[in-house]
Enzyme design. Structure first.
Site, PDB file in Angstrom:
ATOM      1  N   TRP A 136     -33.613 -39.996 -10.076  1.00 49.54           N
ATOM      2  CA  TRP A 136     -33.297 -40.375 -11.449  1.00 49.54           C
ATOM      3  C   TRP A 136     -34.477 -40.950 -12.211  1.00 49.54           C
ATOM      4  O   TRP A 136     -34.445 -41.040 -13.431  1.00 49.54           O
ATOM      5  CB  TRP A 136     -32.171 -41.424 -11.447  1.00 49.54           C
ATOM      6  CG  TRP A 136     -32.409 -42.549 -10.487  1.00 49.54           C
ATOM      7  CD1 TRP A 136     -31.870 -42.678  -9.237  1.00 49.54           C
ATOM      8  CD2 TRP A 136     -33.279 -43.673 -10.657  1.00 49.54           C
ATOM      9  NE1 TRP A 136     -32.340 -43.811  -8.620  1.00 49.54           N
ATOM     10  CE2 TRP A 136     -33.210 -44.452  -9.481  1.00 49.54           C
ATOM     11  CE3 TRP A 136     -34.095 -44.119 -11.691  1.00 49.54           C
ATOM     12  CZ2 TRP A 136     -33.935 -45.622  -9.303  1.00 49.54           C
ATOM     13  CZ3 TRP A 136     -34.835 -45.291 -11.521  1.00 49.54           C
ATOM     14  CH2 TRP A 136     -34.738 -46.023 -10.342  1.00 49.54           C
ATOM     15  N   ASN A 137     -35.536 -41.398 -11.520  1.00 50.71           N
ATOM     16  CA  ASN A 137     -36.534 -42.216 -12.231  1.00 50.71           C
ATOM     17  C   ASN A 137     -37.444 -41.418 -13.159  1.00 50.71           C
ATOM     18  O   ASN A 137     -37.972 -41.959 -14.128  1.00 50.71           O
ATOM     19  CB  ASN A 137     -37.360 -43.069 -11.246  1.00 50.71           C
ATOM     20  CG  ASN A 137     -38.047 -42.257 -10.182  1.00 50.71           C
ATOM     21  OD1 ASN A 137     -37.664 -41.135  -9.879  1.00 50.71           O
ATOM     22  ND2 ASN A 137     -39.082 -42.829  -9.591  1.00 50.71           N
ATOM     23  N   LYS A 160     -30.333 -29.802  -7.669  1.00 51.43           N
ATOM     24  CA  LYS A 160     -29.302 -30.821  -7.561  1.00 51.43           C
ATOM     25  C   LYS A 160     -29.897 -32.095  -8.155  1.00 51.43           C
ATOM     26  O   LYS A 160     -30.744 -32.740  -7.532  1.00 51.43           O
ATOM     27  CB  LYS A 160     -28.896 -31.016  -6.097  1.00 51.43           C
ATOM     28  CG  LYS A 160     -27.686 -31.956  -5.906  1.00 51.43           C
ATOM     29  CD  LYS A 160     -28.133 -33.381  -5.786  1.00 51.43           C
ATOM     30  CE  LYS A 160     -26.963 -34.342  -5.574  1.00 51.43           C
ATOM     31  NZ  LYS A 160     -27.400 -35.761  -5.623  1.00 51.43           N
ATOM     32  N   GLY A 212     -37.072 -38.983  -3.329  1.00 51.29           N
ATOM     33  CA  GLY A 212     -36.105 -40.065  -3.341  1.00 51.29           C
ATOM     34  C   GLY A 212     -36.433 -41.108  -2.301  1.00 51.29           C
ATOM     35  O   GLY A 212     -37.591 -41.290  -1.912  1.00 51.29           O
ATOM     36  N   SER A 213     -35.416 -41.763  -1.811  1.00 48.82           N
ATOM     37  CA  SER A 213     -35.610 -42.880  -0.892  1.00 48.82           C
ATOM     38  C   SER A 213     -36.023 -42.404   0.487  1.00 48.82           C
ATOM     39  O   SER A 213     -35.770 -41.262   0.889  1.00 48.82           O
ATOM     40  CB  SER A 213     -34.318 -43.695  -0.781  1.00 48.82           C
ATOM     41  OG  SER A 213     -33.337 -42.977  -0.059  1.00 48.82           O
ATOM     42  N   GLU A 234     -41.077 -36.242  -0.793  1.00 49.46           N
ATOM     43  CA  GLU A 234     -41.816 -37.260  -1.539  1.00 49.46           C
ATOM     44  C   GLU A 234     -40.934 -38.503  -1.580  1.00 49.46           C
ATOM     45  O   GLU A 234     -39.940 -38.559  -2.311  1.00 49.46           O
ATOM     46  CB  GLU A 234     -42.135 -36.768  -2.947  1.00 49.46           C
ATOM     47  CG  GLU A 234     -43.005 -35.530  -2.983  1.00 49.46           C
ATOM     48  CD  GLU A 234     -44.443 -35.769  -2.555  1.00 49.46           C
ATOM     49  OE1 GLU A 234     -44.804 -36.948  -2.304  1.00 49.46           O
ATOM     50  OE2 GLU A 234     -45.205 -34.801  -2.452  1.00 49.46           O
ATOM     51  N   LEU A 235     -41.300 -39.514  -0.794  1.00 48.60           N
ATOM     52  CA  LEU A 235     -40.404 -40.645  -0.569  1.00 48.60           C
ATOM     53  C   LEU A 235     -40.969 -41.910  -1.208  1.00 48.60           C
ATOM     54  O   LEU A 235     -41.681 -41.855  -2.191  1.00 48.60           O
ATOM     55  CB  LEU A 235     -40.166 -40.802   0.930  1.00 48.60           C
ATOM     56  CG  LEU A 235     -39.765 -39.501   1.653  1.00 48.60           C
ATOM     57  CD1 LEU A 235     -39.549 -39.749   3.133  1.00 48.60           C
ATOM     58  CD2 LEU A 235     -38.546 -38.873   1.022  1.00 48.60           C
ATOM     59  N   CYS A 268     -42.556 -44.637  -7.719  1.00 48.78           N
ATOM     60  CA  CYS A 268     -42.850 -44.632  -6.283  1.00 48.78           C
ATOM     61  C   CYS A 268     -44.286 -45.062  -6.020  1.00 48.78           C
ATOM     62  O   CYS A 268     -44.563 -45.762  -5.044  1.00 48.78           O
ATOM     63  CB  CYS A 268     -42.607 -43.245  -5.700  1.00 48.78           C
ATOM     64  SG  CYS A 268     -40.888 -42.718  -5.741  1.00 48.78           S
ATOM     65  N   GLU A 362     -39.956 -51.868  -0.029  1.00 47.45           N
ATOM     66  CA  GLU A 362     -40.417 -51.430  -1.339  1.00 47.45           C
ATOM     67  C   GLU A 362     -39.638 -52.180  -2.411  1.00 47.45           C
ATOM     68  O   GLU A 362     -38.411 -52.244  -2.371  1.00 47.45           O
ATOM     69  CB  GLU A 362     -40.194 -49.926  -1.513  1.00 47.45           C
ATOM     70  CG  GLU A 362     -40.579 -49.405  -2.880  1.00 47.45           C
ATOM     71  CD  GLU A 362     -40.329 -47.918  -3.041  1.00 47.45           C
ATOM     72  OE1 GLU A 362     -40.927 -47.315  -3.952  1.00 47.45           O
ATOM     73  OE2 GLU A 362     -39.526 -47.371  -2.264  1.00 47.45           O
TER      74      GLU A 362
END
Length: 459
Positions: A136-137, A160, A212-213, A234-235, A268, A362
């Site tokens: 969402w960011n 998605k 995401g996370s 990509e976390l 991130c 984080e």
């Protein structure tokens, strides 16, 4: 009824809610995957130049619709309007970049044979249908980052989006339609986690891109690995910001503030751990705390706002809880922070040792941890003492020190004497628990292609 989070806009600044959009059903999902597979077979057959022309039209429509797209992002996740416009512009640049570079990036590589007659080349072919699971960011930038190179390479895309960003996803879908992308080459699906897990296992899905996370990414990576297919992950990140041998602190302080407050602290690769040499520490703290104390959360639709709400009240509650646990474990608040709904003020913590739970977490919001380092070696040790390895920032007047420290840092990206230096041509990605793979740059288009060796004997 699914217990998954609904696809619905909830404006974090006002609490206003949008329409709850239905989840895709099993039949429609199966059709979407089948249609994407069929469409990809045609899409891969057209020239790279024709695919590039579509991407150029997509880029232009992002610019033409900039204000509407930006305001949608503000409603969905609270991004300050100026930053939302910049995100849309950057997204357009990404589509243009791959439109302009696809021919070169996808050209076959001639291999010089060491022995034997004949020839050998490496050709780059699309893998098929790529499933993108996006956060969402950055609702436009994240999509562009994986979709533009995937489409340029001849893959089809299933998107998605994050549950709180359905409107931006539908507007991206509309842009692709307006740009005359063939039907089903890009398809948005409002799917549950269970449906996504099934899709990852589906043999018609050739690869998965996830941003995401760390926890969710580990699940996606495990599912993709079990299905023997490529994934790019990509976390999270807890990027260090090292203040080393500088004559004056003003530039480093300003950069640290900017890097911590970008996207209201929800990037991130935002600087989250500030590591300062002992001889600079007291002066840096005075300046840094003073500047952050002067920043107050405001209306994200206002042109003057630097810090908006966090993406949701729950996100602000999570940050508040992290700060509370850190203080209970012995941290000191140099700038105490407070929460009001989804709004969270700036905060600065220090005296965080390795036993403090926040040391290895984080912080996704406008709270920074500041560490004192006796020398360069200790600064590097503190920087590397994290499960993450996304980016890092180094401020120094000494070029030799910059090179030395950049080599010593466990990170996928190191920025020297600057922040906000991301660019479409620069590969983005990390190491350790920050993920695998790269996006953007020439590396971004190589993730979801098949490198096919063609070796011919002479005659």
């Amino acid at each position: 009824m699914s217990t998954a989070n609904p696809f619905q806009v909830v404006n974090p600044a006002t609490g206003e809610t949008g329409e709850r959009l239905p989840f895709i059903d099993e039949v429609a999902l199966a059709v979407a995957i089948a249609d994407a597979q069929a469409a990809q077979r045609s899409w891969r057959g057209i020239s790279v130049a024709e695919r590039a022309a579509v991407l150029r039209r997509v880029a232009q429509r992002h610019r033409d619709q900039l204000e509407d797209l930006a305001r949608t992002a503000v409603r969905e996740m609270g991004k300050p309007i100026g930053q939302a416009r910049a995100e849309v512009e950057f997204s357009a640049d990404i589509y243009d970049y791959y439109a302009g570079g696809a021919e070169k990036f996808l050209a076959e590589d001639v291999i010089d044979l060491q022995s034997g007659a004949g020839s050998a080349v490496m050709r780059k072919h699309p893998l098929g249908v790529i499933l993108g699971i996006m956060p969402w960011n950055f609702p436009y930038y994240q999509v562009a980052r994986f979709a533009a190179p995937s489409l340029a390479a001849g893959n089809a895309v299933l998107l998605k989006p994050a549950p709180q960003c359905p409107e931006s996803a539908l507007k991206i879908q509309r842009i692709f339609t307006e740009a005359a992308l063939p039907d089903a080459v890009f398809t948005t699906i409002f799917a549950t986690e269970e449906q996504i897990a099934a899709a990852i296992a589906d043999p018609r899905i050739a690869g998965v891109s996830f941003t995401g996370s760390e926890r969710a990414g580990a699940t996606v990576g495990r599912l993709a690995g079990g299905a023997v297919k490529k994934s790019v992950l990509e976390l999270g990140g807890s990027d260090p910001f090292l203040v080393l041998d500088v004559a004056t602190l003003s530039a480093a302080v300003d950069a640290a503030v900017e890097a911590r407050l970008d996207n209201s602290g929800q990037s991130c690769n935002g600087a989250k751990r500030i590591i300062v040499l002992d001889r600079h520490f007291d002066e840096f703290i005075e300046l840094f705390v003073g500047k952050l104390a002067a920043v107050t959360p405001g209306d994200p639709m206002s042109e003057e706002t630097v810090l908006g709400p966090l993406s949701s009240e729950r996100a602000a509650q999570n940050l508040e809880s992290q700060v509370r646990r850190a203080l209970e474990a012995g941290a000191k608040a140099l700038l105490p922070s407070t929460r009001d709904g989804a709004f969270h003020t700036c905060g600065v913590l220090t005296d965080v040792d390795e036993s403090n739970p926040i040391h290895h977490e984080e912080l996704f919001g406008p709270v920074a941890i500041v560490y004192r380092a006796a020398d360069e070696a200790q600064a590097v040790r503190i920087a590397n003492d994290t499960p993450f390895g996304l980016g890092a920032y180094v401020f120094t007047d000494d070029p030799a020190q910059a090179d030395r420290v950049a080599d010593a840092l466990d990170a996928g990206m190191v920025y020297v004497n600057g922040v906000g230096l991301d660019a479409v041509e620069l590969p983005f990605g990390g190491t350790k628990r920050s993920g695998v793979g790269r996006e953007l740059g020439s590396l971004g288009i190589r993730e979801f292609v098949n490198y096919k060796l063609v070796r011919a004997a002479s005659g």
